[in-house]
Design a protein around this motif. Structure first.
Motif, PDB file in Angstrom:
ATOM      1  N   LYS A 277       0.843  -1.206   0.000  1.00 38.84           N
ATOM      2  CA  LYS A 277       0.000   0.000   0.000  1.00 38.84           C
ATOM      3  C   LYS A 277       0.874   1.250   0.000  1.00 38.84           C
ATOM      4  N   ASP A 278       0.371   2.312  -0.632  1.00 36.37           N
ATOM      5  CA  ASP A 278       1.065   3.612  -0.678  1.00 36.37           C
ATOM      6  C   ASP A 278       2.518   3.442  -1.123  1.00 36.37           C
ATOM      7  N   LEU A 279       2.702   2.693  -2.210  1.00 35.63           N
ATOM      8  CA  LEU A 279       4.040   2.291  -2.634  1.00 35.63           C
ATOM      9  C   LEU A 279       4.958   3.484  -2.887  1.00 35.63           C
ATOM     10  N   GLN A 280       4.485   4.453  -3.673  1.00 37.52           N
ATOM     11  CA  GLN A 280       5.341   5.590  -4.017  1.00 37.52           C
ATOM     12  C   GLN A 280       5.778   6.381  -2.778  1.00 37.52           C
ATOM     13  N   GLU A 281       4.837   6.601  -1.858  1.00 34.77           N
ATOM     14  CA  GLU A 281       5.167   7.351  -0.644  1.00 34.77           C
ATOM     15  C   GLU A 281       6.179   6.599   0.207  1.00 34.77           C
ATOM     16  N   LYS A 282       6.028   5.282   0.265  1.00 33.43           N
ATOM     17  CA  LYS A 282       6.968   4.487   1.070  1.00 33.43           C
ATOM     18  C   LYS A 282       8.350   4.455   0.437  1.00 33.43           C
ATOM     19  N   LEU A 283       8.405   4.383  -0.887  1.00 34.28           N
ATOM     20  CA  LEU A 283       9.703   4.400  -1.555  1.00 34.28           C
ATOM     21  C   LEU A 283      10.410   5.750  -1.349  1.00 34.28           C
ATOM     22  N   LYS A 284       9.641   6.814  -1.412  1.00 37.23           N
ATOM     23  CA  LYS A 284      10.227   8.136  -1.168  1.00 37.23           C
ATOM     24  C   LYS A 284      10.731   8.254   0.272  1.00 37.23           C
ATOM     25  N   LYS A 285       9.984   7.664   1.191  1.00 35.18           N
ATOM     26  CA  LYS A 285      10.392   7.666   2.596  1.00 35.18           C
ATOM     27  C   LYS A 285      11.725   6.929   2.772  1.00 35.18           C
ATOM     28  N   ILE A 286      11.848   5.791   2.088  1.00 35.11           N
ATOM     29  CA  ILE A 286      13.075   4.984   2.177  1.00 35.11           C
ATOM     30  C   ILE A 286      14.253   5.726   1.553  1.00 35.11           C
ATOM     31  N   LEU A 287      14.038   6.286   0.358  1.00 36.34           N
ATOM     32  CA  LEU A 287      15.139   6.985  -0.320  1.00 36.34           C
ATOM     33  C   LEU A 287      15.520   8.267   0.407  1.00 36.34           C
ATOM     34  N   LEU A 288      14.556   8.908   1.057  1.00 37.25           N
ATOM     35  CA  LEU A 288      14.888  10.084   1.870  1.00 37.25           C
ATOM     36  C   LEU A 288      15.786   9.678   3.031  1.00 37.25           C
ATOM     37  N   PHE A 289      15.488   8.528   3.645  1.00 41.03           N
ATOM     38  CA  PHE A 289      16.332   8.002   4.719  1.00 41.03           C
ATOM     39  C   PHE A 289      17.754   7.779   4.213  1.00 41.03           C
ATOM     40  N   PHE A 290      17.893   7.178   3.052  1.00 41.40           N
ATOM     41  CA  PHE A 290      19.227   6.918   2.495  1.00 41.40           C
ATOM     42  C   PHE A 290      19.961   8.229   2.180  1.00 41.40           C
ATOM     43  N   SER A 291      19.246   9.213   1.668  1.00 42.47           N
ATOM     44  CA  SER A 291      19.911  10.468   1.281  1.00 42.47           C
ATOM     45  C   SER A 291      20.363  11.256   2.501  1.00 42.47           C
ATOM     46  N   VAL A 292      19.523  11.400   3.536  1.00 43.05           N
ATOM     47  CA  VAL A 292      19.925  12.201   4.697  1.00 43.05           C
ATOM     48  C   VAL A 292      20.974  11.472   5.530  1.00 43.05           C
ATOM     49  N   ASN A 293      21.023  10.135   5.408  1.00 43.54           N
ATOM     50  CA  ASN A 293      22.066   9.379   6.102  1.00 43.54           C
ATOM     51  C   ASN A 293      23.317   9.222   5.249  1.00 43.54           C
ATOM     52  N   TRP A 294      23.333   9.907   4.121  1.00 49.75           N
ATOM     53  CA  TRP A 294      24.481   9.972   3.220  1.00 49.75           C
ATOM     54  C   TRP A 294      24.959   8.580   2.817  1.00 49.75           C
ATOM     55  N   ILE A 295      24.002   7.729   2.446  1.00 50.07           N
ATOM     56  CA  ILE A 295      24.320   6.409   1.898  1.00 50.07           C
ATOM     57  C   ILE A 295      24.137   6.521   0.390  1.00 50.07           C
ATOM     58  N   THR A 296      25.243   6.600  -0.336  1.00 50.24           N
ATOM     59  CA  THR A 296      25.168   6.874  -1.772  1.00 50.24           C
ATOM     60  C   THR A 296      25.297   5.623  -2.631  1.00 50.24           C
ATOM     61  N   HIS A 297      25.886   4.555  -2.050  1.00 51.96           N
ATOM     62  CA  HIS A 297      26.094   3.334  -2.828  1.00 51.96           C
ATOM     63  C   HIS A 297      25.754   2.106  -1.994  1.00 51.96           C
TER      64      HIS A 297
END
Length: 901
Positions: A277-297
């Motif tokens: 459910k709410d796939l796009q919002e959850k993916l954005k939530k996950i990628l936001l976590f990766f970006s602010v935690n500076w996980i690039t690879h």
């Protein structure tokens, strides 16, 4: 008639003092009977930890060896204690803070003693041996209570009969505290529960569940990330910006993801996430976590073979514009920030409320920040919202310091009293296991210290590479990227977690060190070495918002950086343009804060505007872009109208480093300086000099232009003789018309003939307004003072005679300029200086005895006329070469390269 006199009741203070006296006396006598002696020591009354005395027990038969040390908290009563029903004990109230301190924190044993002064009965209670006390502390803390009831055994009467049992309690308390401290030292976070919960979920819901478990902490410490199986699997870890994992589910997810127009698509049809459910919002939530935690690879470290071993997660970061009050402040849009702060937010959304509280801190409204934070703390508990609870309490503790140091509003004392006892003392026992690392990191303020250590170690190595590069050395390293990642992780931990950190003063040090490392790497010349090639807007933002401008000016000079290449020129220009537009639109708020003496806000604006001008000075953007930004910057200064924000010293550096300032911008600078009556300043004369160079016109047109901007109708020599007028503008005379120059020369000669002024004579001669006139020169020569007998400020401060003769320096400068021969009479003047050899050398460079020569003499008086004279001497050239071989001096080497080759 008999009158009954009522017996007065002793005061509480009397009872407490009497009780402590009786306890001390009893202890003294009992230990004496056991051939033991005690030393009684008062505890520090300024530290309210609930202890009254500490006792050192000495064994007389063993040369006063200390057997044990214990502390006492004394309490007094004036009647027999009431025994609890069905229990062989009586209750006594104890502060929850003291109970927590006694039970968990103290390394020494503590005995709680109650003395009934009406019958001299003393009872003891071994706080640290009460197995039920731990649950009581937790229960009362959860209820928000400030005290609890302890039960004191009726049989624990302090007397000779019970002494062995009493002493045994002291010894057992010591053992218990040692065990508790060891357990606390080795207390470790536990992620088993989280790992178990998410193992039952699909990868997307599992990642979202993990993020939710750490609600309030957007950027996690590396040890926490390395404890989460869903991210690293069994054998992976986060190192720098690279997350290695052997978890196939997360690697499959990222390897199948694509981002197009801010929408995520899956390129692997074998993997189906349609049920989420709410796939796009959850993916954005996950990628936001990766970006602010500076996980690039994401790197694969599993045993199974894969076609793809490395995924560029940064290509999946989505872009979004946020105009909340926090982000508006980050764009320097103070006007919108203030407007948004006036809007009442959803009081049930803690994240929104915390963001608002934090923004009040950013704009230096400490009282409102305190009230917003305090309201949140009242509404949440550590067990339900541990992340928010830690951040809010930490921020309140930081605000307490800031309000104590820098806030003097009418409610200052009220706020400080309210925050006086705010600590983390009772929180560690309530914190969920998966938050232990985060709690310790924030409570102990280690999140910056760790980053400083990492950056310091890298900076030390970078400085070695830079130094070796100056002598032809080369190096291959990844320090530029590692330095940036270390900084950005620390930066993100503060910024995204909304942590108040001593008004960023410690953070400022971190930024300065990070920038020094980047400057050093950028200035490496050897093409065989790794270096930092260009500045991204992230680094520019770091510099603009958090660096200390004067320190950065020093670093630019240290690494000889005059210009910096930019990675994305247009993006950087757009950001700088947006910043300056927002500042111009927010001038009303900046002015209000200045008038209200909001020193923190004023200092922040001052540093930002100083850094902005410095950045504009060195970045490589087009001339038109640079002038467009400078024009808006000057408009900002004009609207603000306060000399505090003018930054003239930074403006001087800007003009001195740039030949690209437009005529219109120079006119605006000159106008601002004139408005502030700074015509005698160095920056004014430099602006005029550049204005003349840019105005490539006939002298009559230049003269008319200068009259206009200097706001005069005619030039007069008197104006050039006044410090507050044009004394620094003598150089413009040569650009005026022949007629005007002739008139000014006549006026000057007449003035000097009537009343000779040595300073005017020297200045106008150096600037070639006065031609050489023997009469004037002889007068100037005869004014040479004898510094060997002269009392100077230098001698007063240092206790040593001034070695140079400054007037003689100028005499020689004039002689070099006009090619005047050094006569015997002139050479005798060298005896009027303590450093006679220096002046003997200047007056006869070819005939001088160079065994007395000092290379540093070349650095004493570095005028163009001195250097011209140096260049003529072949013997001096030979001596410089010889001297530099044995004693290399950078400044001398530069003079040699620029004048002898």
């Amino acid at each position: 008639m008999t009158v009954k006199i009522a017996k007065s009741q002793p005061s509480t203070n009397f009872i407490e003092k009497e009780a402590l006296s009786k306890i001390r006396s009893k202890l003294r006598n009992l230990f004496f009977l056991k051939d033991l002696e005690i030393l009684e020591n008062e505890t520090n009354p300024s530290q309210d930890w609930g202890t009254d005395i500490y006792i050192e027990v000495l064994n007389k038969s063993k040369h006063n060896k200390r057997e044990i040390l214990f502390l006492v908290q004394s309490k007094g009563i004036n009647k027999k204690p009431k025994i609890l029903k069905n229990e062989d004990s009586f209750s006594f109230q104890m502060s929850l803070r003291h109970a927590n301190y006694f039970y968990y924190e103290l390394s020494e044993p503590l005995i709680f003693m109650v003395c009934d002064i009406s019958n001299d009965m003393i009872y003891w209670y071994a706080v640290q041996l009460d197995s039920k006390l731990e649950d009581q502390i937790i229960e009362q803390a959860q209820k928000g209570k400030k005290s609890l009831q302890v039960k004191i055994p009726q049989k624990n009467i302090l007397n000779e009969e019970n002494f062995e049992r009493f002493f045994s309690d002291i010894e057992e308390s010591q053992k218990h505290q040692l065990h508790k401290r060891k357990s606390k030292i080795f207390l470790r976070p536990n992620y088993k529960q989280i790992n178990h919960e998410v193992s039952k979920l699909n990868i997307i819901d599992g990642l979202c569940k993990v993020i939710d478990k750490f609600e309030g902490i957007d950027v996690l410490p590396i040890p926490v990330i390395n404890g989460l199986d869903i991210l690293i699997g069994k054998n992976g870890s986060l190192l720098g910006e690279n997350l290695s994992t052997d978890n196939e589910a997360i690697f499959d997810l990222f390897s199948s993801l694509e981002l197009k127009d801010n929408v995520y698509y899956f390129n692997n049809l074998d993997i189906d996430y349609s049920h989420v459910k709410d796939l796009q919002e959850k993916l954005k939530k996950i990628l936001l976590f990766f970006s602010v935690n500076w996980i690039t690879h994401l790197n694969w470290c599993g045993k199974a073979k894969r076609i793809e071993h490395r995924i560029c997660v940064h290509n999946l970061y989505f872009s979004s514009d946020c105009s909340c009050e926090r982000c508006s402040y980050g764009e320097l849009n103070f006007k919108r920030t203030n407007e948004l702060l006036q809007i009442d937010l959803d009081s049930t959304n803690i994240a929104f409320r915390l963001r608002k509280a934090y923004t009040y801190y950013l704009i230096a409204d400490f009282e409102k920040s305190y009230r917003e934070h305090k309201n949140i703390l009242t509404d949440i508990t550590i067990s339900k919202y541990p992340g928010f609870f830690i951040i809010v309490k930490f921020n309140l503790i930081q605000l307490k310091k800031m309000i104590s140091w820098d806030y003097f509003g009418v409610n200052r004392n009220e706020i400080l009293n309210d925050l006086d006892e705010l600590t983390f003392d009772l929180d560690e026992i309530l914190i969920p296991e998966h938050f232990i690392d985060i709690f310790k990191l924030i409570k102990d303020r280690r999140f910056i210290d760790g980053a400083l250590w990492e950056i310091d170690s890298k900076l030390s190595e970078i400085q070695k590479f830079w130094f070796n590069d100056q002598f032809g050395g080369s190096s291959r390293n990844g320090y530029s990227r590692a330095l940036i990642v270390d900084f950005l992780r620390a930066y993100g931990f503060i910024e995204y977690n909304l942590l108040i950190y001593s008004d960023y003063l410690e953070f400022e040090v971190l930024v300065n060190k990070a920038l020094e490392g980047i400057f050093a790497l950028y200035s490496i010349n050897n093409p065989a070495s790794d270096k930092y090639d260009h500045f991204g807007y992230t680094i520019i933002d770091m510099w603009l918002f958090h660096a200390e401008p004067k320190q950065i000016r020093y670093l630019l000079n240290k690494y000889k950086l005059k210009s910096l290449d930019i990675q994305f020129t247009d993006i950087t220009y757009d950001r700088l343009n947006n910043y300056i537009d927002n500042l111009v639109n927010s001038t009303g708020i900046i002015i209000d804060n200045f008038k209200n003496e909001n020193y923190k806000h004023n200092r922040k604006i001052l540093q930002i505007t100083q850094s902005y001008l410095m950045i504009l000075e060195v970045i490589n953007i087009s001339i038109d872009q640079k002038n467009a930004l400078l024009e808006k910057y000057l408009l900002l200064l004009e609207i603000l109208g306060e000399t505090y924000f003018r930054n003239y010293d930074f403006l001087y550096n800007f003009l001195n480093s740039s030949n690209e300032v437009s005529v219109s911008n120079l006119e605006k600078i000159i106008s601002l300086l004139t408005l502030d009556n700074l015509q005698s300043s160095n920056v004014f004369s430099l602006a005029i000099k550049l204005y003349i160079e840019k105005n490539n016109k006939a002298s009559v047109l230049i003269e008319n232009s200068l009259k206009k901007i200097l706001q005069i109708s005619e030039f007069s020599i008197e104006e050039f003789c006044k410090r507050e007028r044009f004394a620094n503008l003598i150089f413009i005379i040569k650009h005026l018309t022949v007629e005007t120059v002739t008139i000014l020369k006549e006026q000057l000669n007449s003035k000097l003939e009537k009343d000779f002024d040595e300073e005017l004579y020297y200045l106008f001669s150096i600037y070639s307004v006065l031609d050489h006139k023997v009469e004037f020169f002889d007068k100037y020569l005869k004014l040479t003072p004898d510094y060997t007998n002269l009392k100077t400020g230098h001698e007063f401060l240092s206790g040593r005679k001034e070695t140079k003769n400054y007037h003689l320096d100028k005499v020689i400068n004039l002689m070099f300029k006009f090619d005047i021969e050094f006569t015997g009479e002139v050479r005798l003047l060298s005896s009027k200086a303590v450093d006679k050899d220096y002046y003997d050398w200047l007056m006869d460079m070819e005939g001088f005895d160079y065994s007395k020569f000092n290379l540093y003499w070349l650095l004493y008086y570095k005028t163009d006329f001195y250097k011209k004279a140096f260049k003529k001497s072949e013997k001096l050239r030979i001596e410089i070469i010889k001297g530099l071989k044995g004693n290399y001096i950078e400044g001398v080497a530069k003079i040699f390269l620029n004048n002898f080759n």
